[in-house]
Design an enzyme around this catalytic site. Structure first.
Site, mmCIF file in Angstrom:
data_model
loop_
_atom_site.group_PDB
_atom_site.id
_atom_site.type_symbol
_atom_site.label_atom_id
_atom_site.label_comp_id
_atom_site.label_asym_id
_atom_site.label_seq_id
_atom_site.Cartn_x
_atom_site.Cartn_y
_atom_site.Cartn_z
ATOM 1 N N GLU A 67 0.852 -1.194 0.000
ATOM 2 C CA GLU A 67 0.000 0.000 0.000
ATOM 3 C C GLU A 67 0.887 1.244 0.000
ATOM 4 O O GLU A 67 2.006 1.220 0.506
ATOM 5 C CB GLU A 67 -0.891 -0.056 1.249
ATOM 6 C CG GLU A 67 -1.884 1.047 1.419
ATOM 7 C CD GLU A 67 -2.892 1.202 0.286
ATOM 8 O OE1 GLU A 67 -2.464 1.619 -0.805
ATOM 9 O OE2 GLU A 67 -4.087 0.947 0.507
ATOM 10 N N ASP A 68 0.376 2.322 -0.558
ATOM 11 C CA ASP A 68 1.164 3.559 -0.560
ATOM 12 C C ASP A 68 0.977 4.342 0.736
ATOM 13 O O ASP A 68 1.926 4.912 1.265
ATOM 14 C CB ASP A 68 0.853 4.448 -1.786
ATOM 15 C CG ASP A 68 -0.638 4.703 -1.947
ATOM 16 O OD1 ASP A 68 -1.435 3.902 -1.427
ATOM 17 O OD2 ASP A 68 -1.006 5.692 -2.593
ATOM 18 N N ASP A 86 -4.349 5.825 6.057
ATOM 19 C CA ASP A 86 -4.886 7.066 6.607
ATOM 20 C C ASP A 86 -5.851 6.679 7.739
ATOM 21 O O ASP A 86 -5.428 6.470 8.880
ATOM 22 C CB ASP A 86 -5.562 7.803 5.442
ATOM 23 C CG ASP A 86 -5.985 9.218 5.775
ATOM 24 O OD1 ASP A 86 -5.844 9.629 6.924
ATOM 25 O OD2 ASP A 86 -6.468 9.914 4.870
ATOM 26 N N PHE A 100 -1.429 16.511 3.531
ATOM 27 C CA PHE A 100 -1.938 15.981 2.276
ATOM 28 C C PHE A 100 -0.754 15.868 1.329
ATOM 29 O O PHE A 100 -0.132 16.874 0.994
ATOM 30 C CB PHE A 100 -3.037 16.875 1.687
ATOM 31 C CG PHE A 100 -3.692 16.243 0.495
ATOM 32 C CD1 PHE A 100 -4.632 15.228 0.677
ATOM 33 C CD2 PHE A 100 -3.358 16.609 -0.800
ATOM 34 C CE1 PHE A 100 -5.226 14.607 -0.417
ATOM 35 C CE2 PHE A 100 -3.938 15.982 -1.896
ATOM 36 C CZ PHE A 100 -4.876 14.984 -1.705
ATOM 37 N N ARG A 132 1.029 11.801 -9.769
ATOM 38 C CA ARG A 132 1.439 10.436 -9.409
ATOM 39 C C ARG A 132 2.852 10.114 -9.895
ATOM 40 O O ARG A 132 3.527 9.255 -9.345
ATOM 41 C CB ARG A 132 0.481 9.405 -10.005
ATOM 42 C CG ARG A 132 -0.918 9.409 -9.407
ATOM 43 C CD ARG A 132 -1.650 8.134 -9.825
ATOM 44 N NE ARG A 132 -3.087 8.198 -9.639
ATOM 45 C CZ ARG A 132 -3.738 7.840 -8.526
ATOM 46 N NH1 ARG A 132 -3.053 7.423 -7.485
ATOM 47 N NH2 ARG A 132 -5.054 7.907 -8.455
HETATM 48 C C1 PRP Z 1 -5.689 5.886 -0.833
HETATM 49 C C2 PRP Z 1 -4.548 4.960 -0.470
HETATM 50 C C3 PRP Z 1 -5.225 3.878 0.303
HETATM 51 C C4 PRP Z 1 -6.379 4.582 0.975
HETATM 52 C C5 PRP Z 1 -6.021 4.865 2.389
HETATM 53 O O1 PRP Z 1 -6.285 5.424 -2.001
HETATM 54 O O2 PRP Z 1 -3.904 4.461 -1.600
HETATM 55 O O3 PRP Z 1 -5.680 2.823 -0.518
HETATM 56 O O4 PRP Z 1 -6.590 5.815 0.274
HETATM 57 O O5 PRP Z 1 -7.046 5.529 3.046
HETATM 58 P P1 PRP Z 1 -7.754 4.971 4.356
HETATM 59 O O6 PRP Z 1 -6.703 4.422 5.281
HETATM 60 O O7 PRP Z 1 -8.428 6.200 4.910
HETATM 61 O O8 PRP Z 1 -8.746 3.924 3.952
HETATM 62 P P2 PRP Z 1 -7.303 6.296 -2.853
HETATM 63 O O9 PRP Z 1 -8.696 5.964 -2.420
HETATM 64 O O10 PRP Z 1 -6.892 7.727 -2.819
HETATM 65 O O11 PRP Z 1 -7.145 5.692 -4.312
HETATM 66 P P3 PRP Z 1 -5.874 5.692 -5.308
HETATM 67 O O12 PRP Z 1 -4.820 4.805 -4.681
HETATM 68 O O13 PRP Z 1 -6.424 5.106 -6.566
HETATM 69 O O14 PRP Z 1 -5.402 7.117 -5.469
#
Ligand code: PRP
Length: 168
Positions: A93-94, A97, A146, A159
């Site tokens: 995961e990146d 949050d 952010f 990205r």
């Molecule tokens: C981001 C990130 C995680 C998630 C984390 O994805 O890559 O998957 O949010 O948030 P959380 O801990 O509050 O659930 P995003 O929905 O922005 O999609 P993306 O990776 O396609 O940009």
């Protein structure tokens, strides 16, 4: 935008994560499951530095909410394609949050009966948690900024930046 982590800092940290994973998975084959879209850059770099046989797969989790907030409802819109049963699986995961996405994904993949299941995240924002979740491998803990770059977006932009930046 203000630089938070340079390309060099990111690559150094990924090297350390890869060494730790290589050590922990001695003699094992690993299935890396990247969480689209944000994790694609991290997965590409991490996978190439792990000195174990790896297979790559992806999942996509859509959370229903607006802006930078997760509403708490998550849906798996792309399933893994490889069989995970009996395998050593690492979710890549990146950023974590609220923790809602990963708690959901962890449950989904656990149901496929892997031999082991761990999580590596490049970034972690522990102060934002709504549900309890802790990754096994963490690149950097950050405050509630952010951030964009290195796979992370703001309205799908940035990205492809090599570093990670704080959006002011
Ligand atoms: C981001 C990130 C995680 C998630 C984390 O994805 O890559 O998957 O949010 O948030 P959380 O801990 O509050 O659930 P995003 O929905 O922005 O999609 P993306 O990776 O396609 O940009």
């Amino acid at each position: 935008m203000r630089l938070l982590f340079s390309e060099k800092q990111i690559q150094q940290r990924i090297g350390a994560l890869a060494r730790q994973i290589t050590k922990d998975y001695s003699g094992r084959e690993i299935i890396l499951v990247g969480v689209l879209k944000g994790a694609f850059v991290f997965l590409a770099d991490l996978s190439r530095r792990i000195k174990r046989p790896v297979k790559i797969d992806f999942v996509r989790a859509a959370s229903y909410g607006t802006g930078t907030c997760s509403s708490g409802k998550v849906n798996l819109t792309k399933q893994p394609e490889l069989s995970l049963k009996g395998k050593d699986v690492v979710i890549v995961e990146d950023i974590i949050d609220t923790g809602v996405t990963l708690r959901f994904l962890h449950r989904c993949l656990k149901a496929r009966r892997p031999r082991s299941l761990t999580v590596v995240t490049l970034l972690d924002k522990p102060s934002r948690r709504k549900v309890r979740f802790r990754a096994d491998y963490i690149g950097f803990e950050i405050p509630d900024y952010f951030v964009v770059g290195y796979g992370l977006d703001c309205a799908e932009e940035h990205r492809n930046l090599r570093g990670i930046y704080i959006v002011k």
